[in-house]
Enzyme design. Sequence first.
Site, PDB file in Angstrom:
ATOM      1  N   TRP A 196       0.807  -1.217   0.000  1.00 20.82           N
ATOM      2  CA  TRP A 196       0.000   0.000   0.000  1.00 20.82           C
ATOM      3  C   TRP A 196       0.843   1.272   0.000  1.00 20.82           C
ATOM      4  CZ3 TRP A 196       1.672   2.663   4.135  1.00 20.82           C
ATOM      5  CH2 TRP A 196       2.206   1.926   5.191  1.00 20.82           C
ATOM      6  N   ASN A 197       2.140   1.177   0.279  1.00 23.92           N
ATOM      7  CA  ASN A 197       2.872   2.446   0.511  1.00 23.92           C
ATOM      8  C   ASN A 197       3.212   3.198  -0.771  1.00 23.92           C
ATOM      9  OD1 ASN A 197       4.880   0.599  -0.141  1.00 23.92           O
ATOM     10  ND2 ASN A 197       6.381   1.508   1.222  1.00 23.92           N
ATOM     11  N   LYS A 206      -2.154  -8.651  -7.814  1.00 22.78           N
ATOM     12  CA  LYS A 206      -2.976  -8.450  -6.612  1.00 22.78           C
ATOM     13  C   LYS A 206      -2.449  -7.230  -5.855  1.00 22.78           C
ATOM     14  CE  LYS A 206      -2.927  -9.406  -2.297  1.00 22.78           C
ATOM     15  NZ  LYS A 206      -3.630  -8.238  -1.759  1.00 22.78           N
ATOM     16  N   PRO A 207      -3.209  -6.121  -5.915  1.00 25.99           N
ATOM     17  CA  PRO A 207      -2.780  -4.937  -5.154  1.00 25.99           C
ATOM     18  C   PRO A 207      -3.138  -5.109  -3.681  1.00 25.99           C
ATOM     19  CG  PRO A 207      -4.811  -4.469  -6.348  1.00 25.99           C
ATOM     20  CD  PRO A 207      -4.466  -5.910  -6.639  1.00 25.99           C
ATOM     21  N   GLY A 238       6.869  -6.202  -0.283  1.00 27.87           N
ATOM     22  CA  GLY A 238       6.151  -6.138   0.984  1.00 27.87           C
ATOM     23  C   GLY A 238       7.068  -6.534   2.120  1.00 27.87           C
ATOM     24  N   SER A 239       6.468  -7.047   3.180  1.00 27.00           N
ATOM     25  CA  SER A 239       7.248  -7.333   4.379  1.00 27.00           C
ATOM     26  C   SER A 239       8.096  -8.590   4.199  1.00 27.00           C
ATOM     27  CB  SER A 239       6.301  -7.500   5.562  1.00 27.00           C
ATOM     28  OG  SER A 239       5.418  -8.563   5.277  1.00 27.00           O
ATOM     29  N   GLU A 270      11.128  -7.833  -3.131  1.00 28.97           N
ATOM     30  CA  GLU A 270      11.555  -6.512  -2.635  1.00 28.97           C
ATOM     31  C   GLU A 270      10.985  -6.396  -1.234  1.00 28.97           C
ATOM     32  OE1 GLU A 270      13.503  -4.503  -4.235  1.00 28.97           O
ATOM     33  OE2 GLU A 270      13.426  -5.240  -6.283  1.00 28.97           O
ATOM     34  N   LEU A 271      11.833  -6.642  -0.225  1.00 23.97           N
ATOM     35  CA  LEU A 271      11.306  -6.799   1.138  1.00 23.97           C
ATOM     36  C   LEU A 271      11.711  -5.620   2.032  1.00 23.97           C
ATOM     37  CD1 LEU A 271      12.042 -10.624   1.366  1.00 23.97           C
ATOM     38  CD2 LEU A 271      10.030  -9.473   0.446  1.00 23.97           C
ATOM     39  N   CYS A 303      10.278   1.774   2.288  1.00 25.19           N
ATOM     40  CA  CYS A 303      11.263   0.731   2.609  1.00 25.19           C
ATOM     41  C   CYS A 303      12.683   1.288   2.645  1.00 25.19           C
ATOM     42  CB  CYS A 303      11.161  -0.386   1.584  1.00 25.19           C
ATOM     43  SG  CYS A 303      11.325   0.247  -0.082  1.00 25.19           S
ATOM     44  N   GLU A 333      12.251  -2.580  11.346  1.00 24.44           N
ATOM     45  CA  GLU A 333      11.903  -1.510  10.414  1.00 24.44           C
ATOM     46  C   GLU A 333      10.815  -0.670  11.091  1.00 24.44           C
ATOM     47  OE1 GLU A 333       9.963  -3.006   6.905  1.00 24.44           O
ATOM     48  OE2 GLU A 333      10.904  -1.457   5.674  1.00 24.44           O
TER      49      GLU A 333
HETATM   50  P1  NAP Z   1       2.736  -6.828   3.570  1.00 22.57           P
HETATM   51  O1  NAP Z   1       1.823  -6.936   4.734  1.00 22.57           O
HETATM   52  O2  NAP Z   1       3.784  -7.876   3.408  1.00 22.57           O
HETATM   53  O3  NAP Z   1       1.796  -6.765   2.276  1.00 22.57           O
HETATM   54  C1  NAP Z   1       2.293  -6.649   0.975  1.00 22.57           C
HETATM   55  C2  NAP Z   1       1.318  -7.299   0.016  1.00 22.57           C
HETATM   56  O4  NAP Z   1       1.224  -8.682   0.321  1.00 22.57           O
HETATM   57  C3  NAP Z   1      -0.099  -6.763   0.112  1.00 22.57           C
HETATM   58  O5  NAP Z   1      -0.704  -6.834  -1.158  1.00 22.57           O
HETATM   59  C4  NAP Z   1      -0.769  -7.759   1.041  1.00 22.57           C
HETATM   60  O6  NAP Z   1      -2.161  -7.792   0.882  1.00 22.57           O
HETATM   61  C5  NAP Z   1      -0.133  -9.025   0.544  1.00 22.57           C
HETATM   62  N1  NAP Z   1      -0.201 -10.141   1.488  1.00 22.57           N
HETATM   63  C6  NAP Z   1      -0.386 -10.115   2.823  1.00 22.57           C
HETATM   64  N2  NAP Z   1      -0.390 -11.394   3.311  1.00 22.57           N
HETATM   65  C7  NAP Z   1      -0.209 -12.221   2.249  1.00 22.57           C
HETATM   66  C8  NAP Z   1      -0.118 -13.637   2.087  1.00 22.57           C
HETATM   67  N3  NAP Z   1      -0.199 -14.469   3.135  1.00 22.57           N
HETATM   68  N4  NAP Z   1       0.067 -14.137   0.851  1.00 22.57           N
HETATM   69  C9  NAP Z   1       0.158 -13.296  -0.213  1.00 22.57           C
HETATM   70  N5  NAP Z   1       0.080 -11.952  -0.136  1.00 22.57           N
HETATM   71  C10 NAP Z   1      -0.090 -11.422   1.094  1.00 22.57           C
HETATM   72  O7  NAP Z   1       3.503  -5.443   3.540  1.00 22.57           O
HETATM   73  P2  NAP Z   1       2.890  -3.989   3.698  1.00 22.57           P
HETATM   74  O8  NAP Z   1       2.678  -3.692   5.141  1.00 22.57           O
HETATM   75  O9  NAP Z   1       1.731  -3.816   2.775  1.00 22.57           O
HETATM   76  O10 NAP Z   1       4.090  -3.130   3.102  1.00 22.57           O
HETATM   77  C11 NAP Z   1       5.113  -2.674   3.899  1.00 22.57           C
HETATM   78  C12 NAP Z   1       6.358  -3.533   3.728  1.00 22.57           C
HETATM   79  O11 NAP Z   1       6.741  -3.519   2.358  1.00 22.57           O
HETATM   80  C13 NAP Z   1       7.539  -2.972   4.470  1.00 22.57           C
HETATM   81  O12 NAP Z   1       8.257  -4.011   5.077  1.00 22.57           O
HETATM   82  C14 NAP Z   1       8.373  -2.325   3.379  1.00 22.57           C
HETATM   83  O13 NAP Z   1       9.745  -2.225   3.662  1.00 22.57           O
HETATM   84  C15 NAP Z   1       8.122  -3.244   2.243  1.00 22.57           C
HETATM   85  N6  NAP Z   1       8.426  -2.567   0.985  1.00 22.57           N
HETATM   86  C16 NAP Z   1       9.555  -2.936   0.320  1.00 22.57           C
HETATM   87  C17 NAP Z   1       9.902  -2.279  -0.866  1.00 22.57           C
HETATM   88  C18 NAP Z   1      11.132  -2.670  -1.602  1.00 22.57           C
HETATM   89  O14 NAP Z   1      11.258  -2.279  -2.765  1.00 22.57           O
HETATM   90  N7  NAP Z   1      12.058  -3.416  -1.023  1.00 22.57           N
HETATM   91  C19 NAP Z   1       9.071  -1.272  -1.364  1.00 22.57           C
HETATM   92  C20 NAP Z   1       7.925  -0.927  -0.661  1.00 22.57           C
HETATM   93  C21 NAP Z   1       7.614  -1.599   0.517  1.00 22.57           C
HETATM   94  P3  NAP Z   1      -3.096  -6.931   1.894  1.00 22.57           P
HETATM   95  O15 NAP Z   1      -2.568  -5.538   1.872  1.00 22.57           O
HETATM   96  O16 NAP Z   1      -4.425  -7.055   1.279  1.00 22.57           O
HETATM   97  O17 NAP Z   1      -2.951  -7.563   3.234  1.00 22.57           O
END
Ligand code: NAP
Length: 492
Positions: A163-164, A187-188, A243-244, A265-266, A299, A394
């Site tokens: 979402w960020n 999947k957004p 994501g995370s 990309e975590l 991130c 983080e």
């Molecule tokens: P997140 O909770 O891991 O969610 C990311 C995506 O994964 C969302 O679409 C989420 O859907 C989905 N998701 C959640 N649980 C899942 C599962 N069990 N199976 C498949 N998909 C699943 O992360 P966030 O809180 O949205 O984003 C923040 C994190 O992203 C931070 O750690 C940040 O550092 C990281 N990030 C990294 C980069 C990079 O380039 N390295 C860039 C941006 C962000 P829902 O939202 O519907 O739950």
Amino acid sequence: MTLWEAGAGQPLDDPSLLRTDGLIGGRWTAGKVRHDISNPATGEPLAKVANLDEGDVEAAISAAASAFPRWRATSARQRSRLLMEWYHLIRRHEDDLARILTAEQGKPLGESLSEVRYGASYVEWFAEEARRLNGEIVPVEDTATRALVLRQPVGVCAAITPWNFPLAMVTRKVAPALAAGCPVVLKPSEQTPLTALALAELTVRAGIPDGVINVVPAARDRAAEIGAALCASPVIRHLSFTGSTDIGRLLMRQSATTVKRLSLELGGNAPFLVFDDADLDSAVEGAIASKFRNAGQTCVCANRFLVQDGIHDAFVSRLTERAASLRCGNGIERDVQIGPLIDERALRRMETVVTDALSHGAMLETGGQRIGQRHFAPTVLSKASHAMRCAQEEIFGPIAPVFRFRTEEDAILAANASEAGLAAYVFTRDMGRLIRVSEALECGMVGANTGRISNAELPFGGVKQSGLGREGSRHGLDDYVELKSITLGGLE
Ligand code: NAP
């Protein structure tokens, strides 16, 4: 009054960009149930978006698989033209896209516009790169033999985005996939599907064929089911996830059964090093840009400020003054620099990070608490130490903990003491040190005397547990192509 207006969404020049259904095989798909998307600045619902399920994911995978033969056979030049058309449409509608982005994500409108342009630059870049998917002719020992190396599309790709950065994370994945000849199932995040769906609407207008881009919005309680379905599918040959780190690990495990290619990309935990000989003004401005953009929810945000003894007190005092002057509010208001945090969970996490730091001896220089119901005050903590959560985790919010160091060696050791390795920053006027420290930092990206590090021409990604693969740059197509060697024999 429409739901959009009631949730304080800004009027759009082109209201038909506000799509609330998924896109599967070129058809807008309502699904059986819907879920609310709320404005983080007001808490009010903005739209009711399709909450698609595993069956819809299967339909999207089939649509992508059906589109694949034709899309891979489309000439590189034609794929490039279609991507370029998409780029121009994004730029033409950039104000509306920025309004949608601010409404569902919360960042200030100016930052949203920057994200739209930044995200669009990846589409432009990969439209250009599509025409450079060159292979190789390799000299071999046998003079009657020629050897060729082709770069072919990997197949149907899946993308899961956070979402960020609701726009740029989509274009950074979808554009290289399409350039390489791969269809995508996207999947957004539950919290920010409207930007992704507006982008999808623009792919339709650009003439990108049905099934080449499929978008499956879903509520959070379906994310696990959808992720599992994408990982289990033998049709999906590549999964790109931002994501995370925890969810990245889970997807990696789940993808083992189908031996999928992965781009991950975590999370990060970026160190920000300031040496005694740094230019104080530029270090503080770099710190503000890196730490407080998107209210600290990026991130690559500086997570740990490591500051040398001699400049420490001046840096803390200047950073505190600047942080305290940042204006928090609804991102649609002029002059607002810090928008709301994404949700209540994020606000509570900030409170815990501050409480933990104070209980371990940190000193609160400014902030440390909520402002109203949805904002967290820009916060500076001094006397931070390695035992604190803000050092280990983080933060993902507007908290800047400052640690003190004595020698260059100490600073490098402390900077690298993390399982993450995404971004790092170093400020010094000594060129030798700038290069030495940049090379010693265990990370994928270094901001050397700057707090801004990302553009489409450079590889974006991390080392250690911050992920696998690179997005952007001429290397950004690598994850979406397979190398095939062809040996041509009997050529006497
Ligand atoms: P997140 O909770 O891991 O969610 C990311 C995506 O994964 C969302 O679409 C989420 O859907 C989905 N998701 C959640 N649980 C899942 C599962 N069990 N199976 C498949 N998909 C699943 O992360 P966030 O809180 O949205 O984003 C923040 C994190 O992203 C931070 O750690 C940040 O550092 C990281 N990030 C990294 C980069 C990079 O380039 N390295 C860039 C941006 C962000 P829902 O939202 O519907 O739950």
